[in-house]
Design a protein around this motif. Structure first.
Motif, short mmCIF file in Angstrom:
data_model
loop_
_atom_site.label_atom_id
_atom_site.label_comp_id
_atom_site.label_asym_id
_atom_site.label_seq_id
_atom_site.Cartn_x
_atom_site.Cartn_y
_atom_site.Cartn_z
N LYS A 57 15.30 102.19 14.02
CA LYS A 57 16.42 101.81 14.88
C LYS A 57 17.43 102.96 14.95
N GLY A 58 17.70 103.59 13.82
CA GLY A 58 18.61 104.72 13.79
C GLY A 58 18.11 105.90 14.60
N LEU A 59 16.80 106.12 14.58
CA LEU A 59 16.19 107.22 15.33
C LEU A 59 15.89 106.85 16.79
N GLU A 60 16.14 105.59 17.13
CA GLU A 60 15.89 105.06 18.47
C GLU A 60 14.43 105.18 18.88
N ILE A 61 13.56 104.80 17.94
CA ILE A 61 12.13 104.74 18.21
C ILE A 61 11.61 103.41 17.67
N SER A 62 10.43 103.04 18.09
CA SER A 62 9.82 101.82 17.55
C SER A 62 9.03 102.16 16.29
N LEU A 63 8.75 101.16 15.51
CA LEU A 63 7.93 101.34 14.32
C LEU A 63 6.54 101.82 14.72
N ASP A 64 6.03 101.32 15.84
CA ASP A 64 4.73 101.77 16.35
C ASP A 64 4.74 103.27 16.65
N GLU A 65 5.82 103.74 17.27
CA GLU A 65 5.93 105.17 17.58
C GLU A 65 5.91 106.01 16.31
N LEU A 66 6.58 105.54 15.28
CA LEU A 66 6.62 106.25 14.02
C LEU A 66 5.23 106.36 13.41
N LEU A 67 4.49 105.29 13.45
CA LEU A 67 3.21 105.22 12.76
C LEU A 67 2.03 105.73 13.57
#
Length: 70
Positions: A57-67
């Protein structure tokens, strides 16, 4: 490579891309700077899904995008 190290590397890259410091990410995610520092530097082997959700949320990305590229 261990998963928490891959996660740490991904977070460092995202922070660099977005020009976000540890302090910025802590403020944007609602987490302590100590916790953010430990996760981003691979010192936490299992940060938990809710903590990672807050970081995303802080990076303004989804968890899916991170993984997706780990």
């Amino acid at each position: 490579m261990e998963q928490h190290v891959a996660l740490a590397n991904k977070l460092k890259n995202l922070m660099e891309e977005k020009g976000v410091s540890y302090h910025d990410l802590a403020n944007m995610s609602g987490l302590s700077i100590r916790r953010v520092y430990r996760i981003v530097n691979g010192m936490v082997s299992n940060p938990g899904v809710f903590v990672m959700r807050d970081i995303c949320k802080g990076l303004e990305i989804s968890l899916d995008e991170l993984l997706e590229t780990m």
